[in-house]
Design an enzyme around this catalytic site. Structure first.
Site, short mmCIF file in Angstrom:
data_model
loop_
_atom_site.label_atom_id
_atom_site.label_comp_id
_atom_site.label_asym_id
_atom_site.label_seq_id
_atom_site.Cartn_x
_atom_site.Cartn_y
_atom_site.Cartn_z
N GLY A 306 -28.74 14.79 17.83
CA GLY A 306 -29.38 15.58 18.88
C GLY A 306 -30.89 15.47 18.84
O GLY A 306 -31.55 15.21 19.85
N ALA A 307 -31.46 15.65 17.65
CA ALA A 307 -32.92 15.56 17.50
C ALA A 307 -33.39 14.11 17.62
O ALA A 307 -34.46 13.84 18.19
CB ALA A 307 -33.35 16.15 16.17
N GLY A 312 -36.02 9.98 20.94
CA GLY A 312 -35.85 8.68 21.60
C GLY A 312 -36.00 8.76 23.10
O GLY A 312 -36.61 7.88 23.73
N GLU A 314 -37.77 10.97 24.79
CA GLU A 314 -39.17 11.20 25.13
C GLU A 314 -39.98 9.91 24.98
O GLU A 314 -40.87 9.62 25.79
CB GLU A 314 -39.74 12.31 24.23
CG GLU A 314 -41.12 12.77 24.60
CD GLU A 314 -42.22 11.89 24.06
OE1 GLU A 314 -43.20 11.63 24.78
OE2 GLU A 314 -42.09 11.43 22.90
N ASP A 317 -39.40 7.94 28.02
CA ASP A 317 -40.17 8.48 29.14
C ASP A 317 -41.57 7.89 29.15
O ASP A 317 -42.11 7.54 30.21
CB ASP A 317 -40.27 10.01 29.03
CG ASP A 317 -39.06 10.71 29.62
OD1 ASP A 317 -38.44 10.15 30.53
OD2 ASP A 317 -38.74 11.81 29.17
N GLY A 386 -46.58 19.30 14.93
CA GLY A 386 -45.36 19.98 15.31
C GLY A 386 -45.45 21.46 15.02
O GLY A 386 -46.52 21.98 14.70
N ASP A 678 -54.96 21.31 11.98
CA ASP A 678 -54.81 22.06 13.23
C ASP A 678 -54.32 21.20 14.37
O ASP A 678 -53.71 21.70 15.32
CB ASP A 678 -56.15 22.70 13.62
CG ASP A 678 -56.57 23.76 12.63
OD1 ASP A 678 -55.74 24.60 12.27
OD2 ASP A 678 -57.75 23.74 12.21
N ASN A 721 -56.52 25.38 18.24
CA ASN A 721 -56.10 24.30 17.35
C ASN A 721 -56.86 23.00 17.63
O ASN A 721 -56.99 22.15 16.76
CB ASN A 721 -54.59 24.05 17.49
CG ASN A 721 -53.77 24.89 16.54
OD1 ASN A 721 -54.19 25.16 15.42
ND2 ASN A 721 -52.61 25.32 16.98
N CYS A 1135 -43.94 -3.93 2.72
CA CYS A 1135 -42.90 -2.97 3.01
C CYS A 1135 -41.58 -3.69 3.35
O CYS A 1135 -40.98 -4.29 2.48
CB CYS A 1135 -43.34 -2.01 4.10
SG CYS A 1135 -42.35 -0.49 4.13
N HIS A 1260 -48.88 -0.03 2.35
CA HIS A 1260 -49.37 -0.71 3.55
C HIS A 1260 -50.90 -0.85 3.57
O HIS A 1260 -51.59 -0.01 4.14
CB HIS A 1260 -48.97 0.08 4.79
CG HIS A 1260 -47.52 0.02 5.14
ND1 HIS A 1260 -46.98 -0.94 5.96
CD2 HIS A 1260 -46.49 0.82 4.79
CE1 HIS A 1260 -45.69 -0.73 6.10
NE2 HIS A 1260 -45.35 0.34 5.41
N GLU A 1262 -52.55 -2.85 5.43
CA GLU A 1262 -52.98 -3.14 6.81
C GLU A 1262 -53.16 -1.87 7.63
O GLU A 1262 -53.86 -1.89 8.66
CB GLU A 1262 -51.97 -4.07 7.49
CG GLU A 1262 -50.70 -3.42 8.03
CD GLU A 1262 -49.66 -3.05 6.98
OE1 GLU A 1262 -48.55 -2.62 7.35
OE2 GLU A 1262 -49.96 -3.17 5.76
#
Length: 1295
Positions: A306-307, A312, A314, A317, A386, A678, A721, A1135, A1260, A1262
């Site tokens: 679901g999450a 995905g 969004e 979009d 978030g 923030d 914020n 990686c 990483h 780079e």
């Protein structure tokens, strides 16, 4: 079907956790062994060579002790009739490894359970414990898995006999198909089909229901309103649009596309040209996309997918905005009911029960964030901000005493992206344009998501909930995005005319929307739609919500070019129709030679009946907070444990925060990496300091007392914020408004109207803010039977505001990290106008109260003035630290600043009044700033000039040490060690990590937080980063070619190319498909770099599928072997590229001792900013850097070095192959978590071969070749970060 055993699946601690769950469920289980079982559906019998090759492919992952299974088998597989993302990617690898006879690979998890005392019903309960019923099934024999490959004949279309049975036939179909049609919509359809003189098909009705669901049509926000008997002049949506009418500045697209667009900056976008694949900077206006979605219903049913599919969707979009755009950085948020962590329950948490069909808040917060993070990680988008709120209580609100909380959760997914100026507006669809679906095949999943999301949980049938769950395959979406990237990078030659994403309603919503928005009709062929489940009916093929799909229009003459792009990117697509001049929609089924859809577009998308809403206002009574027995020390302890306040590391380090190399500000702040930022900030490009910022504001509990205040505070908090980032004019700030409400619940409709009016008609126009994008979810209620009692849990009206802005200079962003060594001053800017309201605060919540008066935006003019002053202070560089006041009030603001600065605070709150609790815990808008004492008078004068003198309060100072002191004048109010407070604040995150991850790792991290002497990230360089050792070679004008190699799923290639480009290389984009087809070879390259990401989604071991596709393709194998044996070549694997190259050791001279890189000890994806030491080794890329200790981005789930035994480890060390080691903040090599994020022995995280020409590193370099992309860095560093030396060493080696 071939059955092949795999490796053991579960580590010892995972087995132990399962045994504990069994014990808690009173199931007498003695032992569990689990291993992977692979099933191969083959078109022909496998010969010995093919079988051997397949067996090698299916040997992957860490080496765990395996033994002969004992006990009863419970085999968990994907549900028959579905196909897992694992299957899609593993099958791709098999085909690329010369196994075309493999039709499909699938994987199961075989549990062998020793439990002789269990009854048959108990075995059934145990089976339920071991699988997710929404996604999986359980067999008891391996042979039963043949059901996974069962083929069925296509089901035919079904007609609904409206002409014969009348309106009742539609009502019956409404219930049977879960269409959620209103009575006036049934009337509309009855009239329409009567007029057409024919019966509708089930697919036509389903398509209508999806296209016209509340989820898609936003009927409540477009409705006409009557409140308390008074007709209202504007709809909710018109009030939102008012903000754009009042402040249209900087908005380029609003309300009409998949995302909104605002004006960005002119910068150099770095990408390869279409002809030679040569990377370079392209100076152009680069505008900013904004989008925030919710995915609440699917997350309540099955949290991980679901999450994941919320994020995905969004992302799609953003990519499908205009004529194609580039998603860049994301955010994720959750509102759930109380966690009630076992053994860690809090005093305010009561169990009120829940419906069986939805999962618990604890399960949502265990799996949901992992799903959202996993999708962003694998797609290659950093998740940078978030929020997380819990609320569940019996309160006396507007409708009297009732249960309010988030049994139906909020799952928020949003982000920013970039788009070319010429692509902001969609093109024109010409008649005859090819209508294309790009992405994965149709599968019988996610049916009815739009309609299901529009119902309160408990209204729909459980089987329909089951059907609406979706599946995620982010690696497929990445491939599709690469196609879109190749298209928009062509500029005016972009072959995409029009594009939409496939979301709610599947193709039944996306294709009509595509052609209708383009002013055309469409003629479609059902059997041209890629389909993994041939037995599906036309309804299921057309309406399923299989993810990772886009629809688009491409001119016929550009189709060959588009086909070539897709083939190179390994992205499946199909032409399923063409645009027509007639505004009509038809879908032909060649199998049955009929037409399941034959509708004028105006029937589907025309003016359906407009909703009329009548509402009655209710007002919560409110009762003053009862403070009897509330002691300050206990209140601080409780508030620091409230999830909305508490540390959120468990939600943050699971998500990649460095991919793109353009992250300037993530959640983690300072040398101690404390999650208190923030806002999130990205650079606009890899060559500038312009950027983008985003922040969140959300105060939902306040709506239980005051709807309008809650909405105003959400806007205010998003602004506070954002205020410490260099933005300039407040009109540059644009907002997304996401509204969640229980429509129809007494008082909530009128409250929603009040809240929208407060924001859209009043506050935003007063501030000069625009809301060009948003979303609504109007069914935030759950119902269930609790014994003999019917219960409801209704969410508070919840507005989440996301603020987006163009940033003038990302380097100017100020964090909450205090600087205690300076002669400093702490100032509170109180925008509460002296109010210390405690209603609906964190303090009230942890004492199970609601209160009466709430915080509010007391004066919009003062809020605007505050923003102006902060912008001046940021631009002047006068702020040492900044943190807004929000959940938990001033107490939490000060504490978090002290945590970030690893220092003490001495604060006098006496001037704030006699009520210490109110002064410390009110959540009025405001902020605390730290400034130099020398600047105090000038800064005070600035506040006076803006009329904010009364808002400014001197608090005290930040000091070295560990004491957190609160005083009222000379009277001590509270004194505690900052380390103790930090420990309390972190305990919720620690407990969640212990439940979810390896508890040993969680315990080590929690212990590390309690080290008051921790010096933080401590940098020591053996070289000067400003010394450009490549400059003399660049001056010669020659740019040696570097092959920037990627496979499907790789996502770190652009920043890698940019680092090599800066070092003087000509970076060339090389896809593995180029090598497989012979379009490109490695002969002309002196340097090869394999980049990070998730090749094939890491399904056959991280990097292993990529490597085996090389090893099992003789021509490509020879090419790689020749490159590695050629003198004067260099190779770098980072990686995923490190994992891949480590599996090519048989081709690389001097690599025989290389280890494998396997699953992290924590068994979790780890995104950290870690300290490494450059060791003495043969590596040519690290010459001159030996002895340096420096921070670097880490982002991987499988980076732990695995050796055969102690002798193998000693041999690696003795041969001098170790190039980098993890060290702790004291500079000591470590295996402790999280300083060593994967548990590698001796801290090993990079190796080289005997000649030093090939270097492999899990971290990483780079992503941090620029100083600005470090999460923290010493203030004296310039433009180039020290890791730039690695790339310049490469250039120097080639002369």
């Amino acid at each position: 079907m071939e059955i092949l055993r795999g490796s053991p699946a579960l580590s010892a601690f995972r087995i132990n956790k399962l045994l504990v769950r069994c014990r808690d469920a009173r199931l007498a289980v003695d032992d569990i062994y689990a291993e992977y079982i692979h099933f191969a559906d083959v078109s022909a019998a496998l010969d010995e060579d093919a079988l051997s090759r397949l067996q090698r492919l299916l040997k992957y992952g860490p080496s765990l002790a395996e033994h002969q299974p004992q006990g009863r088998l419970l085999l968990v597989t994907p549900r028959p009739g579905t196909r897992s993302p694992w299957s899609s990617k593993a099958t791709d690898i098999a085909h690329n490894c010369g196994l075309p006879q493999i039709k499909r690979l699938e994987r199961g998890l075989a549990y062998y359970i020793q439990a002789p005392q269990l009854s048959e019903p108990q075995w059934g309960y145990l089976a339920a414990l071991l699988h997710d019923r929404m996604m999986e099934t359980v067999f008891t024999r391996l042979e039963e898995a043949a059901a996974l490959f069962a083929q069925h004949a296509p089901a035919p279309v079904t007609l609904v006999d409206v002409l014969g049975e009348g309106r009742g036939a539609l009502e019956a179909a409404n219930l049977a198909l879960g269409l959620a049609l209103a009575q006036d919509e049934i009337d509309y359809l009855f009239a329409a089909f009567t007029r057409l003189g024919r019966n509708p098909s089930d697919v036509e009705l389903y398509m209508f229901a999806q296209a016209n669901s509340e989820h898609c049509r936003h009927k409540i926000f477009n409705a006409d309103w009557v409140i308390d008997g008074q007709p209202q002049a504007k709809s909710l949506f018109k009030m939102i649009k008012n903000t754009f009418e009042q402040t249209p500045e900087y908005v380029l697209s609003a309300y009409k596309d998949n995302a909104s667009v605002m004006e960005g900056s002119a910068v150099g976008r770095f990408f390869p040209d279409a002809q030679a694949g040569r990377y370079d900077y392209h100076q152009e206006a680069t505008h900013i996309l904004m989008k925030v979605e919710t995915h609440n219903h699917p997350t309540a049913i099955s949290p991980w997918p679901g999450a994941a599919t919320g994020s995905g969707g969004e992302i799609r979009d953003e990519g499908a905005t205009g004529r194609g755009a580039k998603p860049k950085a994301g955010l994720v948020g959750f509102s759930v009911s109380n966690l009630r962590i076992p053994g860690f329950e809090q005093p305010w948490e009561e169990d009120f029960g829940r419906p069986e069909r939805i999962v618990s808040a604890l399960d949502i917060m265990t799996d949901g964030p992992l799903g959202g993070a996993a999708f962003n990680n694998e797609f290659g988008r950093p998740a940078l901000t978030g929020y997380f709120r819990t609320y569940e209580e019996r309160v006396d609100s507007h409708n009297g005493v009732e249960l309010r909380g988030y049994h139906k959760p909020v799952m928020l997914a949003g982000g920013i992206g970039n788009i070319r100026a010429s692509h902001v507006q969609k093109g024109e669809i010409s008649v005859g344009a090819k209508l294309i679906v790009l992405g994965g095949p149709a599968m019988n999943i996610g049916l009815g998501g739009g309609a299901a999301s529009s119902m309160a949980s408990g209204q729909s049938d459980a089987d329909l909930d089951f059907a609406s769950v979706q599946r995620d395959n982010p690696e497929m979406e990445r491939r599709c995005q690469e196609v879109i990237d190749r298209c928009w990078q062509r500029g005016e030659e972009n072959p995409i005319l029009f594009i939409h994403d496939v979301g709610a309603g599947g193709l039944s919503n996306a294709m009509p929307e595509l052609v209708s928005d383009g002013g055309r009709g469409g003629r479609f062929q059902l059997r041209e739609i890629p389909n993994d489940e041939p037995g599906m009916s036309p309804l299921e093929v057309w309406c399923n919500e299989s993810q990772e799909r886009y629809v688009m229009a491409v001119a016929p003459e550009r189709l060959a070019e588009f086909d070539a792009i897709c083939r190179r990117e390994c992205a499946p697509y199909a032409v399923i129709g063409e645009a027509t001049d007639a505004l009509h929609l038809s879908l032909d089924d060649a199998h049955y030679d009929n037409r399941p859809i034959d509708l004028p577009l105006d029937v589907l998308l025309g003016k359906t009946p407009k909703m009329q809403r009548e509402a009655v206002s209710l007002q919560a009574a409110g009762f003053p907070l009862n403070r009897d027995g509330i002691k300050l020390a206990e209140a601080i302890n409780r508030v620091l444990h409230l999830p909305a306040v508490a540390e959120k590391t468990f939600l943050i380090t699971i998500g990649d925060r460095s991919v793109t190399g353009m992250v300037a500000r993530d959640q983690m702040v300072g040398p101690w990496q404390v999650p208190v930022a923030d806002c999130a900030v990205t650079t606009a490009s890899l060559d500038s300091y312009y950027g983008e910022a985003m922040s969140l504001g959300e105060r939902a509990p306040v709506a239980l007392l005051n709807f309008a205040a809650s909405a105003r505070l959400a806007v205010g908090e998003a602004l506070t914020n954002l205020a410490a980032t260099h933005i300039g004019d407040i009109k540059r700030v644009k907002l997304s408004a996401n509204w969640m409400a229980a429509a129809g619940h007494p008082g909530e409709d009128a409250g929603l109207y009040q809240a929208v009016k407060a924001v859209g008609e009043e506050l935003c126009p007063a501030l000069g803010l625009t809301i060009p994008v948003g979303k609504d979810s109007m069914s935030m209620k759950t119902r269930w039977q609790h014994g003999a009692e019917s219960r409801e849990m209704t969410a508070p009206l919840s507005l989440v505001i996301t603020a987006f802005a163009r940033v003038e200079d990302v380097r100017a962003t100020v964090t909450p990290q205090l600087q205690p060594a300076r002669d400093n001053v702490l100032l509170l800017i109180d925008l509460g106008a002296g109010h210390h309201a405690l209603g609906a605060t964190a303090l009230a919540q942890v004492y199970r109260q609601l209160g009466d008066e709430t915080s509010d935006v007391r004066d919009a003019g003062q809020l605007a003035a505050f923003f102006r002053v902060m912008q001046q202070l940021v631009a002047q560089g006068w702020l040492l630290a900044y943190h807004d006041r929000a959940d938990g009030g001033l107490l939490v603001t000060l504490a978090e600043m002290a945590f970030a600065g690893h220092c003490g605070i001495d604060a006098d709150i006496g001037p704030l009044g006699d009520d210490a609790l109110a002064a410390l815990f009110n959540e009025e808008l405001g902020a605390v700033i730290q400034i130099d004492e020398a600047d105090r008078d000038a800064i005070t004068a600035l506040f006076h000039q803006e009329g904010l003198a009364d808002c400014l309060h001197y608090l005290g100072t930040a000091q070295p040490g560990d004491r957190f002191i609160l005083r009222a004048g000379e009277r001590s109010l509270y004194s505690e060690s900052r380390t103790t407070l930090r420990t309390w604040w972190a305990e919720t995150s620690w407990q969640m990590q212990r439940l979810r991850d390896n508890p040993e790792s969680a315990d080590q991290e929690h212990a590390s937080r309690q080290d008051d002497n921790d010096p933080g990230l401590t940098v020591a360089l053996s070289f000067d980063p400003k010394d450009d050792i490549a400059a003399p070679f660049i001056a010669k004008g020659a740019r040696p070619k570097v092959a920037v190699l990627r496979e499907q799923g790789v996502n770190s290639h652009v920043e890698m190319a940019a680092a090599f480009h800066r070092a003087g290389f000509e970076a060339i984009d090389v896809h593995m498909s180029d090598l497989f087809t012979g379009v490109q070879t490695l002969e002309g390259f002196h340097t090869l770099v394999a980049c990070g990401g998730f090749s094939y989604g890491d399904v056959l071991g991280a990097g292993e599928g990529w490597a085996k596709s090389v090893l099992f393709n003789l021509r490509v194998r020879d090419e790689f072997e020749a490159f590695f044996h050629r003198p004067q070549t260099l190779a770098l694997g980072v990686c995923n590229g490190c994992q891949m190259m480590s599996n090519l050791r048989e081709l690389i001279p001097g690599a025989e001792l290389w280890p494998r890189f396997v699953r992290n000890k924590s068994e979790r994806f780890e995104a950290r900013f870690s300290l490494v030491e450059v060791t003495q080794s043969q590596s040519l890329l690290l010459q001159g850097m030996v002895g340096s200790r420096l921070p670097i981005a880490v982002s991987h789930g499988e980076g732990r070095v695995e050796v055969r035994d102690a002798a193998h480890l000693a041999a690696i060390e003795h041969a001098g192959l170790v190039a980098l080691r993890y060290v702790d903040n004291y500079g000591k090599v470590t295996e402790n978590y999280p300083a060593n994020p994967n548990g590698s022995p001796n801290g090993i995280t990079a190796v080289t071969n005997a000649s030093g020409r090939v270097t492999l590193t899990m971290p990483h370099p780079e992503r941090v070749f620029r100083t600005v992309s470090h999460s923290w860095h010493p203030a004296e560093w310039g433009e180039d970060g020290p890791w730039m030396r690695l790339f310049r060493n490469a250039r120097k080696q080639l002369g």
